[in-house]
Design a protein around this motif. Structure first.
Motif, PDB file in Angstrom:
ATOM      1  N   SER A 147      -5.334 -52.352  -2.457  1.00  0.00           N
ATOM      2  CA  SER A 147      -6.295 -51.972  -3.487  1.00  0.00           C
ATOM      3  C   SER A 147      -6.320 -50.461  -3.702  1.00  0.00           C
ATOM      4  N   THR A 150      -3.654 -49.711  -6.125  1.00  0.00           N
ATOM      5  CA  THR A 150      -4.111 -50.058  -7.472  1.00  0.00           C
ATOM      6  C   THR A 150      -4.959 -48.943  -8.058  1.00  0.00           C
ATOM      7  N   ASP A 187      -5.027 -59.228  -4.168  1.00  0.00           N
ATOM      8  CA  ASP A 187      -4.733 -57.799  -4.324  1.00  0.00           C
ATOM      9  C   ASP A 187      -3.347 -57.567  -4.924  1.00  0.00           C
ATOM     10  N   GLU A 190      -3.629 -58.233  -8.625  1.00  0.00           N
ATOM     11  CA  GLU A 190      -4.360 -57.143  -9.275  1.00  0.00           C
ATOM     12  C   GLU A 190      -3.457 -55.924  -9.448  1.00  0.00           C
TER      13      GLU A 190
END
Length: 286
Positions: A147, A150, A187, A190
């Motif tokens: 994450s 990201t 994750d 994403e």
């Protein structure tokens, strides 16, 4: 068949300083050793060297050493070590790296950094300097850090990022395999929604402690394919790291190559894309 190994390590603890090599890993793995691990049935093979964890003060020395063995080892591009959160020192380091023509990207090793490092203002500033040079960023995190990658991709959307080793998911062992976790799947999907982010099919043998079964790792490759699509995946050997269990295992690089090639064929994934054109395009190798 033509192959770009998008994730190759070389090291020499008698030439450079490392603080993580121990036991059987604390030996020289360079052009001579790699020659013994050539891939079967390949007509052309080149590699992208990824920084191998020297101490920070040796980052530039590592680049110079790799350049000295690059022709013999088939290294056509270098992802160099760099700290991206050091302000003016980062800018100076990137400028010095730019003097080396094989350098096409950098890696600030994130796997042991505190969560949030990659999205901190200082790191984002450094990442913008990388993007401005047209260079790439290799993101090496453990699963819980995906994450953070990201967030970095959102903060610097023009930066070409590749997720090393599929984010190091927990895969278990051949005797006690683990399925992809819901958190890792969430994750990865994403992250994959960011269009410039790619992923490497690499490193999973090391996550299994060097003892792995094809059926154990296939669900992770399938999940990566579903998330990124075939056009944003590339193969990497993670040699020699992924060729160790309790000792170095000759032939581990070829075994991983054969497995991923067989998997790709069974899923209708273009071998030329996965093993050649995608890494060349991502890294900007001509």
């Amino acid at each position: 068949m033509r192959v770009v190994d998008s994730h190759l390590h070389l090291w020499d603890p008698w030439t450079l300083e490392y603080d993580w090599l121990e036991g059987p890993m604390a030996a020289r793995f360079a052009e001579d050793e790699l020659f013994e691990e050539q891939l079967p049935g390949v007509t052309e093979e080149v590699s992208v060297f990824v920084q191998a964890g020297t101490v920070e003060r040796a980052f530039l020395d590592e680049v110079a050493w790799v350049e000295s063995v690059a022709d013999a080892a088939g290294v056509v591009a270098i992802t160099a070590g760099a700290r991206l959160d050091s302000g003016a020192a980062t800018a100076e380091h990137l400028e010095r790296l730019a003097a080396h023509e094989r350098v096409i990207g950098v890696r600030h090793l994130l796997q042991d950094e505190p969560h949030g490092t990659a999205s901190s203002p200082a790191f984002v500033d450094g990442a913008k300097l990388v993007a401005a040079r047209g260079w790439t960023f290799d993101a090496c995190v453990r699963a819980e850090g995906i994450s953070d990658v990201t967030a970095l991709a959102d903060a610097v959307p023009e930066l070409r990022v590749v997720l090393d080793h599929l984010g190091k998911p927990r895969v278990g062992t051949d005797a006690a395999p683990l399925r992809p976790s819901a958190e890792w799947l969430r994750d990865v999907h994403e992250l994959a929604a960011r269009p410039l982010v790619h992923a490497k099919l690499s490193g999973l043998p090391a996550e299994a402690g060097g003892r792995w079964a094809e059926a154990q790792l296939t669900p992770f490759l399938d999940a990566a394919l579903e998330a990124f699509g075939p056009e944003r995946l590339m193969w990497g050997s993670d040699w020699p790291v992924s060729s160790f269990d309790t000792a170095y295992q000759p032939g581990g690089r070829a075994r991983w190559f054969r497995f991923v090639d067989s998997w790709a064929q069974s899923r209708g994934v273009s071998s030329d894309g996965l093993f050649w054109s995608t890494p060349l395009a991502f890294y900007g190798i001509r």
